[in-house]
Enzyme design. Structure first.
Site, PDB file in Angstrom:
ATOM      1  N   CYS A 135      -2.110   1.277  -4.126  1.00  0.00           N
ATOM      2  CA  CYS A 135      -0.815   1.937  -4.321  1.00  0.00           C
ATOM      3  C   CYS A 135      -0.705   2.525  -5.720  1.00  0.00           C
ATOM      4  O   CYS A 135       0.331   3.032  -6.117  1.00  0.00           O
ATOM      5  CB  CYS A 135       0.350   1.015  -4.002  1.00  0.00           C
ATOM      6  SG  CYS A 135       0.773  -0.205  -5.241  1.00  0.00           S
ATOM      7  N   CYS A 138       3.579   0.457  -8.149  1.00  0.00           N
ATOM      8  CA  CYS A 138       4.107  -0.904  -8.042  1.00  0.00           C
ATOM      9  C   CYS A 138       4.849  -1.293  -9.317  1.00  0.00           C
ATOM     10  O   CYS A 138       4.283  -1.206 -10.398  1.00  0.00           O
ATOM     11  CB  CYS A 138       2.973  -1.901  -7.806  1.00  0.00           C
ATOM     12  SG  CYS A 138       2.097  -1.601  -6.281  1.00  0.00           S
ATOM     13  N   CYS A 177       0.868  -1.170   0.000  1.00  0.00           N
ATOM     14  CA  CYS A 177       0.000   0.000   0.000  1.00  0.00           C
ATOM     15  C   CYS A 177       0.904   1.218   0.000  1.00  0.00           C
ATOM     16  O   CYS A 177       2.122   1.087  -0.067  1.00  0.00           O
ATOM     17  CB  CYS A 177      -1.011  -0.006   1.147  1.00  0.00           C
ATOM     18  SG  CYS A 177      -0.338   0.102   2.808  1.00  0.00           S
TER      19      CYS A 177
END
Length: 136
Positions: A85, A89, A11
């Site tokens: 997120c 990522c 996150c």
């Protein structure tokens, strides 16, 4: 894939959702699954309401601290579970990515964090059943 499955929870701040998920999966699966968590922009400390919500289940996550997300952490994971997120990522072909849409517990009190924790717990139980089918 040889060895035990590895799950990475991601996150933004690595202070609430991903820490609760890491604590729950570690608690429920023991050492059968390697568990890590990280954040794309880690906070300074864990969310106190997340710590309290986990303590209610008898799970102590106070030894954890927010960690920065690295490409290596993603690349060495069987499953990468993102929790809001965004595009932060890193993407690697062949990795099983899943996005869990969960409210962000940041700035919320314990009453608001409990339902998030409970939803994470339900999803963790389903994940364990999937990754460790012989364990049931």
């Amino acid at each position: 894939m040889s060895g035990k499955p590895s799950v990475l929870f991601v996150c933004v701040h690595n202070a609430g959702r991903s820490q609760m998920a890491q604590g729950l999966l570690t608690h429920l699966a023991g050492d059968a699954i390697e568990v890590r968590s990280a954040g794309s922009a880690p906070g300074d400390t864990l969310n106190p309401a997340a710590v309290e919500a986990m303590a209610e289940l008898g799970i102590d996550i106070t030894a954890q601290s927010p960690k920065i997300l690295t490409p290596e952490a993603v690349e060495t994971s069987t499953v990468v579970i993102t929790m809001g997120c965004g595009d932060a990522c890193p993407y690697f072909p062949g990795i099983d990515y899943r996005d869990w849409k969960l409210d962000d517990p940041a700035g919320k009190g314990i009453e608001s964090v409990r339902p998030i924790r409970d939803e994470i717990k339900k999803r963790i139980e389903d994940l364990i059943a999937e990754l460790l089918p012989t364990r049931l």
